[in-house]
Design an enzyme around this catalytic site. Structure first.
Site, PDB file in Angstrom:
ATOM      1  N   GLU A  21      -3.956  88.742 -10.979  1.00  0.00           N
ATOM      2  CA  GLU A  21      -4.402  87.400 -11.375  1.00  0.00           C
ATOM      3  C   GLU A  21      -4.751  86.509 -10.192  1.00  0.00           C
ATOM      4  OE1 GLU A  21      -1.471  86.973 -15.203  1.00  0.00           O
ATOM      5  OE2 GLU A  21      -0.779  86.159 -13.299  1.00  0.00           O
ATOM      6  N   PRO A  22      -5.729  86.884  -9.398  1.00  0.00           N
ATOM      7  CA  PRO A  22      -6.073  86.028  -8.264  1.00  0.00           C
ATOM      8  C   PRO A  22      -6.739  84.728  -8.713  1.00  0.00           C
ATOM      9  CG  PRO A  22      -7.648  87.822  -8.457  1.00  0.00           C
ATOM     10  CD  PRO A  22      -6.582  88.073  -9.486  1.00  0.00           C
ATOM     11  N   GLY A  23      -6.367  83.647  -8.070  1.00  0.00           N
ATOM     12  CA  GLY A  23      -7.024  82.362  -8.334  1.00  0.00           C
ATOM     13  C   GLY A  23      -7.640  81.868  -7.042  1.00  0.00           C
ATOM     14  N   ARG A  24      -6.760  81.418  -6.130  1.00  0.00           N
ATOM     15  CA  ARG A  24      -7.181  80.890  -4.839  1.00  0.00           C
ATOM     16  C   ARG A  24      -8.147  81.823  -4.103  1.00  0.00           C
ATOM     17  NH1 ARG A  24      -3.922  77.534  -1.957  1.00  0.00           N
ATOM     18  NH2 ARG A  24      -2.155  78.241  -3.189  1.00  0.00           N
ATOM     19  N   CYS A  76      -4.929  53.610  -2.101  1.00  0.00           N
ATOM     20  CA  CYS A  76      -3.922  52.658  -1.634  1.00  0.00           C
ATOM     21  C   CYS A  76      -2.572  53.334  -1.457  1.00  0.00           C
ATOM     22  CB  CYS A  76      -3.819  51.511  -2.622  1.00  0.00           C
ATOM     23  SG  CYS A  76      -5.373  50.654  -2.779  1.00  0.00           S
ATOM     24  N   TYR A  81       1.701  68.928   0.138  1.00  0.00           N
ATOM     25  CA  TYR A  81       2.450  69.870   0.969  1.00  0.00           C
ATOM     26  C   TYR A  81       1.817  70.131   2.328  1.00  0.00           C
ATOM     27  CZ  TYR A  81       0.078  72.543  -2.811  1.00  0.00           C
ATOM     28  OH  TYR A  81      -0.763  72.977  -3.791  1.00  0.00           O
ATOM     29  N   ARG A 112      -3.886  68.070  -1.622  1.00  0.00           N
ATOM     30  CA  ARG A 112      -3.038  69.140  -1.097  1.00  0.00           C
ATOM     31  C   ARG A 112      -2.344  68.775   0.218  1.00  0.00           C
ATOM     32  NH1 ARG A 112      -4.780  73.625   0.321  1.00  0.00           N
ATOM     33  NH2 ARG A 112      -2.973  74.864  -0.246  1.00  0.00           N
TER      34      ARG A 112
HETATM   35  C1  LIG Z   1      -1.042  80.173 -10.051  1.00  0.00           C
HETATM   36  C2  LIG Z   1      -0.942  81.479 -10.708  1.00  0.00           C
HETATM   37  C3  LIG Z   1      -1.822  82.505 -10.381  1.00  0.00           C
HETATM   38  C4  LIG Z   1      -2.846  82.381  -9.281  1.00  0.00           C
HETATM   39  O1  LIG Z   1      -2.268  82.187  -8.051  1.00  0.00           O
HETATM   40  P1  LIG Z   1      -3.180  82.177  -6.721  1.00  0.00           P
HETATM   41  O2  LIG Z   1      -2.209  81.907  -5.653  1.00  0.00           O
HETATM   42  O3  LIG Z   1      -4.165  81.090  -6.891  1.00  0.00           O
HETATM   43  O4  LIG Z   1      -3.811  83.513  -6.629  1.00  0.00           O
HETATM   44  C5  LIG Z   1      -1.738  83.686 -11.070  1.00  0.00           C
HETATM   45  N1  LIG Z   1      -0.832  83.847 -12.056  1.00  0.00           N
HETATM   46  C6  LIG Z   1       0.042  82.884 -12.408  1.00  0.00           C
HETATM   47  C7  LIG Z   1       0.987  83.122 -13.508  1.00  0.00           C
HETATM   48  C8  LIG Z   1       0.027  81.672 -11.754  1.00  0.00           C
HETATM   49  O5  LIG Z   1       0.890  80.726 -12.093  1.00  0.00           O
END
Ligand SMILES: *Cc1c(COP(=O)(O)O)cnc(C)c1O
Length: 432
Positions: A291-294, A362, A335, A331
């Protein structure tokens, strides 16, 4: 030279994104502006998909974690590239539905899905629900039985891995609001309940050990822990779970010192662990989901701002103020996230000074970066912040009633608007 292969410098000395002049994009669409390199997003989708195909003989799925950057255009790209989609809320699910995303390839996550969200998920035919806790299991069971159907579920497991990443974005260890712990028996209790429950079919297990992880070792360890638990379930019930969802979390390069592992190496090493452990446990190789997002959208994004004031406070620091801030990129405020940035209209010049880039909100903490090396910069310059494709637009707010910037995608030398700039009327749409 740059943290993302999307970027270059043209003969005017301007930064280019996906081959297009960033200064011209800023002029055409206005600032602040998110620019996304669609070709790079697609390339990243393919790289993940190809390594899944290679190491699991095509028996697996790369799902895009839409929370990283969610809009209809990106859902369509994920669909066209044959990916699945992770959603964590009715809003993300609605976006996927409106984009026409095939619901059987959707995984619904979240640690506190509401009854309304679960009902929407069941009615829309979401393929898999990743169950976070026992209350949710009961709720899904009763909603499914009331609807006279069976719902495919996975359990979110805490494999107890410390992935050595930032505390705020670490979610694998036992002190986490996400998922079911192994060591106190909570996870097995959930399995017991699901096995006895009508209305749900337990298809597999899920874990997600954190985000922006560079090492492969924590992923290998998590995969091993998950297969061992699958083995336990097999011995207890004679039931083979089909799906192993190993989450996302692959790190990307934000600054030069970042050194992420390649996805292909990750996939190869984790698949070795899975093959070895499945052999030892006497299990067939599961259908593997990642499940890649970033790592799909992050490197593809660049944010462009116009510089307003520059305040040099002698012996303290120089503040460079931009026309956006924590509203479009929270971001650093959240952090202290590191970013590389540069003056887009002077991209070929050396970086000669150290500045703090501040937003227009502000809040004193409204900073994009402190101690950033940058070219000579003054009012009217276009400032580019690199690798902002993930968790920027999706985390944007309307604080100070600042409208969210638009998103432009560039592909094969053309640009197109995929999310409009919010208007002042948009800000008042729900005011009565
Ligand atoms: C946030 C998240 C992702 C994606 O994470 P990345 O760091 O963006 O790859 C995948 N699965 C779950 C369940 C998440 O909460």
């Amino acid at each position: 030279m740059f943290v993302s292969k999307s970027l270059d410098v043209n003969n005017l000395g301007h930064l280019t994104v996906g081959g297009l002049d960033a200064v011209a994009l800023a002029e055409r669409y206005g600032t602040p502006l998110y620019v996304m390199d669609e070709d790079l997003i697609r390339e990243n989708c393919r790289a993940f998909k190809q390594s899944i195909d290679r190491y699991y003989d095509g028996r697996g799925l790369c799902t895009y974690a839409s929370k990283a950057f969610c809009c209809k255009a990106v859902c369509r790209i994920a669909q066209e590239e044959g990916l699945g989609l992770d959603v964590v809320s009715s809003g993300e699910l609605y976006t996927a539905l409106q984009a026409g995303f095939p619901m059987e390839r959707v995984y619904f996550h979240g640690n506190n899905k509401t009854p309304a969200e679960l009902t929407m998920a069941l009615e829309s035919g979401v393929g898999q629900i990743v169950v976070d806790n026992l209350e949710e299991l009961q709720l899904i069971g009763s909603l499914s039985r009331a609807a006279g159907r069976e719902t495919d579920i996975l359990f979110r497991i805490k494999p107890g891995i410390d992935a050595h990443t930032h505390d705020f974005i670490r979610t694998g260890q036992i002190d986490s609001k996400f998922g079911l712990a192994l060591e106190n028996g909570e996870a097995m209790e959930a399995v017991d309940e699901a096995m006895a429950m009508k209305g749900v079919r337990l298809k597999g297990l899920h874990c997600h050990i954190g985000s922006q992880i560079f090492d492969i070792a924590p992923f290998e360890l998590a995969a091993e822990v998950m297969i061992r638990f699958m083995g336990e379930i097999q011995r207890r019930y004679g039931k083979t779970l089909e799906i192993l969802d190993l989450g996302g979390g692959f790190g990307i390069k934000y600054v030069d010192s970042d050194n992420p592992s390649s996805y292909d190496e990750y996939m190869q090493r984790v698949s070795k662990v899975i093959h070895r452990c499945c052999g030892e446990e006497g299990l067939p190789i599961p259908y593997v989901v990642i499940e890649p997002g970033r790592s799909i959208v992050g490197p593809a994004g660049t944010t462009l701002y116009t510089v307003g004031s520059v305040k040099e406070i002698k012996n303290v620091r120089t503040y460079v103020a931009i026309d956006g801030g924590m509203t479009d990129n929270p971001r650093y405020a959240l952090y202290q996230a590191a970013y590389d940035l540069l003056v887009a209209n002077r991209a070929a010049e050396p970086k000669t000074q150290t500045v703090t880039v501040a937003g227009k909100c502000c809040e004193s903490g409204d900073l994009i970066q402190e101690n950033a090396r940058i070219q000579e910069v003054g009012p009217g310059d276009i400032l580019a912040v690199l690798a902002t494709g993930a968790y920027n637009y999706s985390m944007a707010s309307n604080y100070n009633r600042i409208p969210r910037p638009p998103v432009v995608m560039v592909s094969q030398g053309e640009s197109r608007l995929v999310v409009r700039r919010e208007s002042l009327e948009d800000l008042l749409r729900n005011d009565l």
